[in-house]
Design an enzyme around this catalytic site. Structure first.
Site, PDB file in Angstrom:
ATOM      1  N   THR A  72      44.657  10.915  45.667  1.00  0.00           N
ATOM      2  CA  THR A  72      43.789  11.958  46.195  1.00  0.00           C
ATOM      3  C   THR A  72      43.964  13.220  45.370  1.00  0.00           C
ATOM      4  O   THR A  72      45.089  13.575  44.997  1.00  0.00           O
ATOM      5  CB  THR A  72      44.095  12.242  47.677  1.00  0.00           C
ATOM      6  OG1 THR A  72      43.239  13.290  48.146  1.00  0.00           O
ATOM      7  CG2 THR A  72      45.539  12.642  47.890  1.00  0.00           C
TER       8      THR A  72
ATOM      9  N   GLU B 130      44.163  10.171  53.759  1.00  0.00           N
ATOM     10  CA  GLU B 130      45.421   9.828  54.421  1.00  0.00           C
ATOM     11  C   GLU B 130      45.234   9.122  55.763  1.00  0.00           C
ATOM     12  O   GLU B 130      46.221   8.766  56.413  1.00  0.00           O
ATOM     13  CB  GLU B 130      46.258  11.098  54.632  1.00  0.00           C
ATOM     14  CG  GLU B 130      46.727  11.763  53.355  1.00  0.00           C
ATOM     15  CD  GLU B 130      45.704  12.705  52.733  1.00  0.00           C
ATOM     16  OE1 GLU B 130      46.059  13.412  51.767  1.00  0.00           O
ATOM     17  OE2 GLU B 130      44.536  12.728  53.196  1.00  0.00           O
TER      18      GLU B 130
ATOM     19  N   LYS C 136      38.457  35.526  56.631  1.00  0.00           N
ATOM     20  CA  LYS C 136      38.889  36.556  57.577  1.00  0.00           C
ATOM     21  C   LYS C 136      38.250  37.877  57.198  1.00  0.00           C
ATOM     22  O   LYS C 136      38.590  38.481  56.175  1.00  0.00           O
ATOM     23  CB  LYS C 136      40.418  36.667  57.593  1.00  0.00           C
ATOM     24  CG  LYS C 136      40.941  37.435  58.803  1.00  0.00           C
ATOM     25  CD  LYS C 136      42.451  37.291  58.925  1.00  0.00           C
ATOM     26  CE  LYS C 136      42.955  37.887  60.239  1.00  0.00           C
ATOM     27  NZ  LYS C 136      44.413  37.713  60.399  1.00  0.00           N
TER      28      LYS C 136
ATOM     29  N   TRP D  98      37.792  35.858  62.255  1.00  0.00           N
ATOM     30  CA  TRP D  98      37.527  34.651  61.488  1.00  0.00           C
ATOM     31  C   TRP D  98      36.029  34.354  61.435  1.00  0.00           C
ATOM     32  O   TRP D  98      35.334  34.432  62.436  1.00  0.00           O
ATOM     33  CB  TRP D  98      38.242  33.450  62.104  1.00  0.00           C
ATOM     34  CG  TRP D  98      39.736  33.537  62.071  1.00  0.00           C
ATOM     35  CD1 TRP D  98      40.582  33.652  63.130  1.00  0.00           C
ATOM     36  CD2 TRP D  98      40.574  33.513  60.915  1.00  0.00           C
ATOM     37  NE1 TRP D  98      41.890  33.702  62.714  1.00  0.00           N
ATOM     38  CE2 TRP D  98      41.915  33.619  61.350  1.00  0.00           C
ATOM     39  CE3 TRP D  98      40.321  33.424  59.546  1.00  0.00           C
ATOM     40  CZ2 TRP D  98      42.994  33.635  60.484  1.00  0.00           C
ATOM     41  CZ3 TRP D  98      41.409  33.436  58.673  1.00  0.00           C
ATOM     42  CH2 TRP D  98      42.720  33.543  59.149  1.00  0.00           C
TER      43      TRP D  98
END
Length: 538
Positions: free
Chosen positions: A177, A324, A435, A440
């Site tokens: 990956t 994963e 941010k 956020w």
């Protein structure tokens, strides 16, 4: 009682008994039955044995999506060796690193990729033998020494190889990956993990009554490279079900549409950019796509793209997972029998969400202290997971492995919420969330809003430094100038904020038109590259 280990060879029992004459097709060149493909799986294992390769050896494959790759998916692990799928989109230096790091001893190499190996052959210290794959054409002149051509290598071998039982925890596959930093990381899976993923994902796909489902009468064609997370595990599921399989080789829009039309393909999976390419080609050629089901992953399914696909008769829905996680964790299947089972906007939101957990998957949204957050559609946190097939770590990388499984759960590095109906909605990556003035802003939510603007072909949102606000969003837009209207972008942002779909701080978004948006080797938007390219935007 004799033990019955969960080995990949067990996936062949049902199709050979129930559908031995079912077809497996490669482009418009090769048509084989399941029985013939299984015979070739036996021959490939016999070829490994004849050349002295042993259980535990690593066999690397570089090929286009093909019946040969499917043979490798089975024969190499069934022999007791480890299949290493090489990402052909990596740089030559990265390919050399992954081959060496995995310990590959044998390379099965399609002739198209000989020029890549020519540049790195001297660096491949562990490769003892190269077998070249060709599509019925003369082999090119090359400085790379290879022992045999794949078909001749198999031709004189027995098709009744004796596949022995062994420990189901034996390593079956490894691939690499490409993270945002450092060298590629090796992700590996055992036979047990892959069989369990096949069973759970196959059960989830078969569960719905009508739409967003895979069944025995489907015709399957992968549109995710087979080097990438076992093509999302779908070839294993398709083989277990004994359904017709079509492998397209190198992707080309005209050929893909031809195969969909002539082979009556009904089920595929791909990233959003490839779906967009196929829809555009289908419109240009007046190809009817009704009856085609497509699972979208790799990145979020934009509402605008889903709406276009559904209008063209494509039953598209999202899925979610990581390299994963083998990879499927969730699927965005509706609970009703059709899109009309609920309000259209609600149904569109559902199929574009990450979906609901498939069997045996435990999903949690947690805060920084690992405290679970409620499934109220509002409380956000990192997505962590447990399931019996998740990767236990990275090959020869204990530090990254420990970080992956901190506190007993696999950490996805994704931020999301789970609504009361169990649908996971991903709001951002930990490293991509922006941010602004201490608040956020989700880049994914802004991207989804902007994708609805007429003339916006592609959009990516990143955070860039700002002296006053600390950081602010930058929206990169690929547009069709003939219909794009810049004031419509600002109006869409205003409406989305009014409706509570995005943070009010998204009003500080800057906009920039670009010719193209950088992608990773598997078609995802590469925000690492975009940040490097646009970090100095004023």
């Amino acid at each position: 009682m004799t033990a019955y280990p969960l080995l990949l060879k067990q996936l062949w029992h049902t199709p050979l008994a129930n559908a031995p004459q079912q077809e497996i097709i490669y482009r418009d060149q090769v048509r084989l039955s399941y029985r013939q493909v299984y015979a070739r799986v036996n021959q490939l294992a016999a070829a490994l044995a004849a050349d002295g390769f042993e259980q535990g050896d690593v066999v690397a494959v570089i090929d286009h999506d093909s019946h040969r790759y499917l043979e490798c998916y089975f024969a190499i692990p069934m022999y007791g060796a480890t299949l290493m799928t090489v990402n052909t989109k990596l740089t030559p230096a990265q390919i050399a690193y992954t081959l060496n790091h995995s310990g590959a001893a044998l390379l099965l190499l399609h002739a198209d990729f000989i020029p890549v190996i020519e540049t790195i052959r001297a660096e491949l210290s562990g490769i003892r033998k190269i077998v070249v794959i060709a599509d019925g054409t003369a082999l090119p002149q090359t400085a790379v020494h290879f022992e045999r051509e794949y078909e001749s290598w198999l031709a004189d071998k027995t098709d009744t190889f004796d596949f022995a039982d062994f420990d189901e925890n034996t390593r079956a596959t490894v691939f690499y990956t490409t993270g945002t930093t450092g060298a590629p990381k090796g992700v590996y899976y055992s036979h047990r993990q892959l069989v369990l993923h096949t069973l759970a994902a196959g059960m989830a796909l078969a569960a719905p009554a009508a739409h967003q489902r895979l069944h025995a009468e489907d015709v399957y064609m992968p549109l995710t490279p087979m080097f990438h997370v076992h093509a999302w595990g779908m070839p294993y599921i398709a083989t277990l079900l004994g359904i017709k399989q079509v492998y397209p080789g190198r992707y080309a829009p005209d050929l893909l549409l031809k195969l969909i039309r002539e082979e009556k393909v009904t089920c595929s999976h791909c990233v959003p950019t490839l779906l967009k390419m196929i829809l555009t080609a289908a419109q240009a050629s007046a190809t009817d796509l009704h009856g085609w089901k497509v699972v979208i992953g790799g990145s979020a399914l934009p509402h605008a793209l889903a709406r276009q696909a559904l209008a063209m008769g494509v039953d598209c829905f999202a899925g979610y997972g990581l390299s994963e996680t083998a990879p499927i964790l969730t699927l965005a299947q509706l609970t009703g029998n059709s899109l009309q089972a609920s309000a259209p906007d609600d149904a569109l939101t559902a199929v574009c969400s990450a979906g609901r957990a498939i069997p045996l998957v435990e999903l949690r949204i947690v805060d920084k202290t690992m405290r679970p957050q409620p499934h109220d559609g509002q409380s956000s946190g990192e997505i962590v997971a447990r399931a019996p097939w998740l990767a236990q770590g990275y090959l020869a990388n204990p530090e990254a492995s420990a970080a992956l499984w901190q506190d007993g759960y696999l950490h996805t590095q994704d931020i999301g919420v789970i609504d009361p109906d169990g649908y996971l909605h991903i709001t951002d990556r930990l490293k991509d969330i922006i941010k602004v003035a201490g608040e956020w802003v989700s880049s994914l939510e802004v991207e989804n809003a902007l994708s609805l603007v007429a003339g916006v072909k592609e959009v990516a949102v990143i955070g860039v430094p700002d002296k006053r606000w600390g950081e602010r969003p930058l929206a990169l837009l690929v547009v069709d100038q003939s219909i794009f209207n810049e004031p419509a972008v600002h109006e869409q942002m205003r409406l989305s904020i009014e409706r509570g779909l995005i943070s009010k701080h998204a009003l500080l978004t800057k906009f920039k038109q670009v010719d193209a948006i950088a992608k990773t080797s598997v078609g995802k938007v590469d925000k690492k590259v975009l940040r490097a390219e646009h970090m100095s935007v004023d």
